[in-house]
Design an enzyme around this catalytic site. Structure first.
Site, PDB file in Angstrom:
ATOM      1  CD1 TRP A  41      21.221  46.318  49.756  1.00 29.42           C
ATOM      2  CD2 TRP A  41      23.014  45.874  51.008  1.00 29.42           C
ATOM      3  NE1 TRP A  41      21.306  47.293  50.712  1.00 29.42           N
ATOM      4  CE2 TRP A  41      22.396  47.046  51.507  1.00 29.42           C
ATOM      5  CE3 TRP A  41      24.168  45.414  51.639  1.00 29.42           C
ATOM      6  CZ2 TRP A  41      22.896  47.756  52.593  1.00 29.42           C
ATOM      7  CZ3 TRP A  41      24.664  46.130  52.718  1.00 29.42           C
ATOM      8  CH2 TRP A  41      24.022  47.283  53.193  1.00 29.42           C
ATOM      9  CG  ASP A  42      15.739  43.154  47.039  1.00 28.51           C
ATOM     10  OD1 ASP A  42      15.594  44.226  46.429  1.00 28.51           O
ATOM     11  OD2 ASP A  42      15.062  42.131  46.791  1.00 28.51           O
ATOM     12  CB  CYS A  78      18.612  43.552  44.075  1.00 25.83           C
ATOM     13  SG  CYS A  78      16.904  43.109  43.721  1.00 25.83           S
ATOM     14  CG  ASP A 125      15.685  35.964  46.433  1.00 30.13           C
ATOM     15  OD1 ASP A 125      14.867  36.753  46.952  1.00 30.13           O
ATOM     16  OD2 ASP A 125      16.446  36.294  45.501  1.00 30.13           O
ATOM     17  CG  ASP A 160      11.629  41.809  40.749  1.00 34.01           C
ATOM     18  OD1 ASP A 160      12.798  41.397  40.841  1.00 34.01           O
ATOM     19  OD2 ASP A 160      11.002  42.302  41.703  1.00 34.01           O
TER      20      ASP A 160
HETATM   21  C1  GLA Z   1      12.639  41.868  45.036  1.00 33.85           C
HETATM   22  C2  GLA Z   1      13.734  41.353  44.132  1.00 33.85           C
HETATM   23  C3  GLA Z   1      13.436  39.910  43.774  1.00 33.85           C
HETATM   24  C4  GLA Z   1      13.314  39.082  45.008  1.00 33.85           C
HETATM   25  C5  GLA Z   1      12.254  39.653  45.918  1.00 33.85           C
HETATM   26  C6  GLA Z   1      12.230  38.947  47.242  1.00 33.85           C
HETATM   27  O1  GLA Z   1      11.451  42.014  44.339  1.00 33.85           O
HETATM   28  O2  GLA Z   1      13.874  42.144  43.012  1.00 33.85           O
HETATM   29  O3  GLA Z   1      14.458  39.416  42.933  1.00 33.85           O
HETATM   30  O4  GLA Z   1      14.549  39.028  45.668  1.00 33.85           O
HETATM   31  O5  GLA Z   1      12.469  41.031  46.165  1.00 33.85           O
HETATM   32  O6  GLA Z   1      11.283  39.457  48.100  1.00 33.85           O
END
Ligand code: GLA
Length: 731
Positions: A477-478, A526, A366, A548
């Protein structure tokens, strides 16, 4: 054929397996009117429902009270400024400053199949399962050609609508509002159903009576967002999971949206769905065309559950393109909650080693592997490996993980830039900002102005190079903030009102490139959890991280809300450590596993450090996932009880299409003594089949299980936060 035109009374009849939708071309001026949507009919002669000559549609178009007619006749696509004072679907601004626009039928095409939308996510089908109607309309004074597109997916009871607006005149003008769908109907003791939420509390269900006024949900923060789902439904007041009529609209789009239902005198109801008009000013030069995203219309006579199952089938078969949609996804372990930013190659490999022993199939690295990203205050945009953490780069790490028999996945947040980053030092103007104001940071980051091709290209190139550097099979992909301070250094002033939509088109373009260059990639979207959980993103990736908040109990209502609309196979769900990082709650490891199994399933914990008793359960959970995932992934989903309503217990089940197998989940959240036993009546089975129920030596008929039910729990039963999952099979 799902669509028929009846010349005798100028009617288009759209039929799915269980619903009918009727459009009528009215009078000499060829107004496009909405006649009917509901139970499937043989008849197409329902024009009488329009009450022409009666109140409230008291007069014919050319009578002395044209305004009464214009404001009241039920429309397919209401336009601004000509006497309909309810919510418009289309509004413009002409050179002369006026905003009125009309819509009159010109011609139509009906064909099997459906066209793709260029640059936008869209539904797809074959000539066998979808039929399309293009109603080509015009507005003579402006020269606009407005095509109303309807695609009928008979097998899933879904009608997809969108609008194509072409400037066929010779005067440039602005679209100030261009929604995708509208529908007029009479109230029938309706409620309104929407989903609201927040970070770590996504997709909560809201239901209230439809009253006079305007009620709706909207996003203006640049993404579909977490505040509301891009969804709205009206349903009969007595509709529940199993019965009653439900009309839903959902949106295949990931940016700003508007969904509302309004009611005026005579209990006239209008429901609309489309891009939010907030900062929407789209310049349409002569010859140019604007295509709206698609709205999904669903009608169910089997209550909310019927709507759910239609949407699930529709998204699985007609929106999610990924080759993984009907496949078992690898059980993954993600290091976010295990290590946050504090990791290196050896730490990750130690997690992978332990995970591999338990049968876990993929390690996902991550946030924190790149640039100077040692906390969340810096580094986004610098998509090159931090070799202090991963000596030698990615390849040696990925090779070590692969050598354990595991796949490797990686996290990116490509749309962002931190003010503390090399990228920002080089290109401060790449962030979205207003020329004369300080932009607002969120989580110490700005959003990149992806409407600029050179920005999108540069970021994409970095992502591409990383993915090419090792055997990476999955990307998360966030997207961790909202868009504000809307300004682009390069968009001309007359196009600044196109920013939000252009931003979304750029994101879609980048995801399309990614999937074209890496066709085998498993993409999980995401956005701070589920803040961009929408049908648009599902066109690109088959799964989306739901929240989260990985607490098993909090997840019940989040997954209930998402599961109302989205197939369970798209809902990212993991087992995490306890006490839970969000709630501080401790739930049994078994319960965490059972709840996560109603989603994509994986782990989000430091497997090297959890209690031995928990770790010992993982091989069994993984085995279980392999045994039952096909039921969850491709089956029909039924809600049996909602913890969000009863505050005590939750239950749901999935049944395979052939009704030979089912998986029932029961979670006893709060135990109470001296209460009647929890008897759960199952749904969706074949009453005539004989079934075995896991853990019992006797058999049951489907009829017994559905009408007699099974007792899950007694007043002196399971305890708090306990869960049970039962595999039911035809004998
Ligand atoms: C977001 C995502 C989490 C994680 C964090 C990392 O909050 O939802 O799952 O990947 O970013 O910074």
């Amino acid at each position: 054929m799902g669509i028929t035109y009846f010349e005798d009374n100028k009617v288009f009849k759209l039929d799915t397996n269980r619903s009918t939708y009727i459009i009528h071309i009215l009078g000499d001026e060829k107004f496009v009117s909405h006649v009917y949507y509901g139970h499937k009919l043989d008849s197409h002669k329902l024009n009488y429902l329009m009450l022409m000559g009666q109140e409230p549609v008291a007069s014919k178009p050319m009578d002395r009270d044209r305004l009464g007619f214009m404001s009241n006749f039920p429309k397919e696509y209401p336009t601004a400024g000509l006497g309909d004072f309810k919510e418009d679907a289309l509004s413009i601004r002409r050179k002369n400053g006026t905003f009125a626009v009309g819509l009159n039928y010109k011609s139509h095409n009906i064909y099997k199949g459906k066209k793709a939308l260029k640059g936008l996510p869209h539904a797809f089908g074959t000539e066998e399962n979808v039929t399309t109607l293009e109603l080509i309309c015009e507005d003579a004074p402006t020269g606009l050609e407005i095509t109303l597109n309807y695609s009928v997916f008979e097998d899933t009871d879904i009608i997809v609508r969108s609008t194509t607006i072409k400037n066929a005149g010779n005067e440039s003008l602005y679209l100030t509002r261009a929604l995708s769908a509208a529908m007029d109907f009479d109230n029938d003791n309706y409620d309104i159903l929407t989903l609201y939420g927040d970070w770590a509390k996504e997709a909560q269900i809201s239901r209230c009576p439809l009253t006079y006024g305007k009620h709706g949900v909207e996003s203006v923060n640049g993404k579909s967002g977490v505040t509301y789902q891009p969804f709205i439904a009206v349903l009969q007041h007595n509709a529940d999971q199993d019965k009653g009529e439900v009309y839903g609209m959902h949106f295949i789009y990931s940016g700003n949206f508007l969904a509302n239902v309004s009611m005026v005198h005579y209990e006239k109801v209008r429901m609309v769905m489309g891009i939010s008009p907030y900062n929407f000013n789209w310049l349409l030069e002569p010859g140019e065309e604007f295509q709206t995203p698609e709205a999904v219309l669903v009608h169910s006579e089997e209550g909310i559950g019927g709507m759910t199952r239609s949407l699930h089938d529709f998204y699985r078969d007609h929106v999610i393109r990924s080759k993984y949609v009907h496949k078992k996804r690898p059980v993954l372990i993600n290091n976010w909650e295990a290590t946050y930013f504090d990791f290196n190659s050896d730490k990750l490999v130690s997690i992978a080693e332990e995970a591999a022993k338990s049968g876990i199939e993929m390690l996902v690295m991550d946030d924190g592997w790149f640039g100077i990203r040692n906390d969340d205050s810096r580094g986004l945009g610098d998509w090159f490996v931090n070799e202090d953490k991963l000596p030698g780069g990615l390849k040696p790490l990925v090779d070590r993980v692969n050598a354990l028999g595991m796949k490797f996945g990686i996290w990116f947040e490509p749309e962002m830039i931190c003010p503390v980053s090399e990228l920002y030092e080089q290109h401060p103007d790449w962030a979205i900002a207003l020329p004369d104001r300080k932009p607002a940071c969120s989580r110490s980051q700005y959003v990149l102005d992806l409407t600029r091709e050179e920005v999108a290209d540069a970021v994409y190139k970095m992502v591409y190079d990383v993915l090419k550097s090792a055997n990476i099979e999955y990307v998360k992909w966030d997207m961790n903030r909202q868009l504000c301070d809307i300004g682009s250094a390069t968009l001309p002033p007359e196009r600044m009102g196109e920013f939000h939509h252009r931003y979304m088109l750029a994101v879609y373009r980048m995801q399309e490139r990614l999937l074209t260059d890496f066709p085998d990639l498993l993409l999980e979207n995401c956005s701070s959890g589920g803040a961009r959980f929408d049908p648009g993103m599902l066109f690109y990736g088959p799964q989306i991280w739901a929240s989260d908040d990985s607490d098993a109990i909090e997840r019940l209502s989040i997954q209930e809300g998402l599961g109302m609309l989205y197939p369970l196979s798209s809902i990212g769900a993991h087992v995490s450590d306890c006490p839970n990082h969000n709630t501080g709650r401790t739930t049994p490891f078994e319960t965490r596993g059972i709840v996560a199994m109603a989603g994509t399933f994986g782990y989000e914990l430091d497997i090297t450090r959890i209690p031995e008793a928990d770790r010992a359960q993982i091989p069994g959970q993984v085995k279980r996932y392999h045994e039952v995932n096909h039921i969850v992934r491709d089956g029909d989903y039924y809600r049996l009880a909602q913890y969000s309503e009863n505050n005590r217990w939750d239950a749901y089940m999935s049944v395979t299409k052939d009704k030979k197998e089912a998986l029932v989940t029961y979670v006893r959240v709060i135990n109470r003594v001296c209460e009647k036993p929890v008897r759960v009546k199952l749904k969706g089975l074949d009453p005539a089949k004989t079934y075995t129920v896991e853990g019992e030596d006797r058999t049951y008929t489907g009829e017994e299980l559905m009408y007699g039910g099974i007792v899950f729990d007694t007043p002196y039963g399971m305890g708090d936060f306990k869960a049970k999952m039962l595999h039911i099979k035809e004998k």
